[in-house]
Design a protein around this motif. Structure first.
Motif, PDB file in Angstrom:
ATOM      1  N   THR A 203       0.935  -1.109   0.039  1.00 33.96           N
ATOM      2  CA  THR A 203      -0.050   0.153   0.068  1.00 33.96           C
ATOM      3  C   THR A 203       0.827   1.229   0.075  1.00 33.96           C
ATOM      4  O   THR A 203       2.029   1.077   0.085  1.00 33.96           O
ATOM      5  CB  THR A 203      -0.962   0.140   1.239  1.00 33.96           C
ATOM      6  N   HIS A 204       0.262   2.532  -0.314  1.00 28.16           N
ATOM      7  CA  HIS A 204       1.028   3.789  -0.135  1.00 28.16           C
ATOM      8  C   HIS A 204       1.583   3.822   1.176  1.00 28.16           C
ATOM      9  O   HIS A 204       2.805   4.341   1.384  1.00 28.16           O
ATOM     10  CB  HIS A 204       0.138   4.711  -0.590  1.00 28.16           C
ATOM     11  N   GLU A 205       0.902   3.627   2.238  1.00 31.12           N
ATOM     12  CA  GLU A 205       1.214   3.829   3.533  1.00 31.12           C
ATOM     13  C   GLU A 205       2.534   2.842   3.848  1.00 31.12           C
ATOM     14  O   GLU A 205       3.536   3.273   4.386  1.00 31.12           O
ATOM     15  CB  GLU A 205       0.266   3.685   4.622  1.00 31.12           C
TER      16      GLU A 205
END
Length: 337
Positions: A203-205
């Motif tokens: 994910t981006h996080e």
């Protein structure tokens, strides 16, 4: 399962090299071992522009003898020197190499010279076989066609994509740099291990968290070591490519792909760890020229980045990963599915 590709002509052999290395070499010596009539290991070294012939030959043969089943060798010299010059380019180095290979009982069976425009036989004494030939013969060879049909493609160097993250990425990545070691490091190792098994879960996080984790040298080393699941529990051994058995090269490829994804969210000035990891995995695969380019990019991103400096020194001295020397452990490009 795919049947073996029949490689029988010089053009087939010259087509084989770029597919195995993932690039068309430049100013390089490529030595291939033979096991009877079958090709064995492939070794690429920079052309010996400044190396004393005997020392160079002994270095090359020390690597080649890792293939204990080898009964002979083939040599391809990639250079833009004059192919018809007398004496032949690198003649002293080739003669020294022939002597050392003969002593090692893996005599040189044949050799060719390839430039950016033509190729010819290197060992010939008959003017008929010394004739310069078109590279189209290699491109149109049966071997090259078979490799392409199997899904192999010589794509060359993959440049990192430009930063596409948000303005606050730099601060976010800095905030994720571990300072509570070992707790923070262990959390990132767990996250990294899960992604190596299921890379689509990135994910981006998570990308920002891992980009931050790689900013810490100790955490970076742990994450690199975790790519190789059958290596000794020592950073030095792992970083030098000393592995107990053949690594899971699919896992190494996955790690590379993940790190490329991390760079998309990482701005300049924080990319050196990721570029270094990619350079290191390329070096493990025996692709020193690509590795050197990534280490150069790392040093351009962060001047004096220590890991990139150390690896650049290894590459510049012609040292290869220990696993590259052992055909049973070395990386082989995937051909087809």
């Amino acid at each position: 399962m795919n049947d073996p590709i029949n490689i029988s002509t010089p053009a087939d052999i010259l087509a084989y090299v770029p597919h195995m290395l993932g690039e068309t070499p430049k100013e390089s010596f490529v030595l291939m071992t033979m096991q009877g009539n079958a090709l064995g290991a492939t070794l690429r070294l920079d052309a010996p522009l400044c190396f004393e012939p005997k020392a160079f030959a002994q270095t090359v043969v020390s690597y080649a003898t890792a293939d204990e089943a080898a009964t002979g060798t083939l040599l391809v010299i990639y250079t833009d020197e004059n192919t018809t010059a007398e004496p032949r380019p690198f003649s002293e180095h080739v003669q020294a190499l022939r002597t050392e290979l003969e002593t090692a009982r893996m005599p040189l069976k044949d050799a060719w010279m390839v430039t950016s425009e033509v190729w010819n036989n290197y060992l010939c004494t008959d003017s008929a076989c010394c004739t310069e030939r078109s590279l189209d013969e290699i491109t149109n060879s049966t071997g090259n066609t078979a490799f392409i049909y199997r899904g192999s493609n010589v794509t060359g160097f993959t440049a990192p994509e430009p930063f596409t993250g948000e303005d606050a990425a730099r601060e976010t990545i800095a905030a994720h740099k571990p300072d509570g070691w070992p707790e923070d490091t262990e959390a990132r190792r767990t996250q990294w291990a899960e992604l190596l098994e299921s890379p689509k879960g990135l994910t981006h996080e998570a990308a920002l968290e891992l980009a931050g984790a790689l900013q810490h040298p100790i955490t970076r080393d742990y994450l690199m070591a975790d790519i190789i699941t059958n290596a000794p529990d020592q950073f030095t051994s792992v970083l030098l490519g000393v592995f107990i058995a053949r690594p899971d090269w699919n896992r190494v490829d996955t790690a590379q792909e993940l790190v490329f994804e991390l760079m998309k969210v990482t701005p300049e000035g924080q990319r050196a760890p990721m570029l270094s990891v990619i350079g290191w995995t390329e070096w493990l695969k025996g692709k020193s020229s690509f590795a050197g380019r990534y280490f150069k990019l790392a040093l351009e991103d962060v001047e004096g980045y220590r890991f990139a400096e150390l690896m650049t020194d290894l590459v510049s001295r012609g040292l290869i990963a220990d696993c590259v020397r052992d055909p049973k452990k070395a990386y082989a490009r995937k051909i087809g599915r």
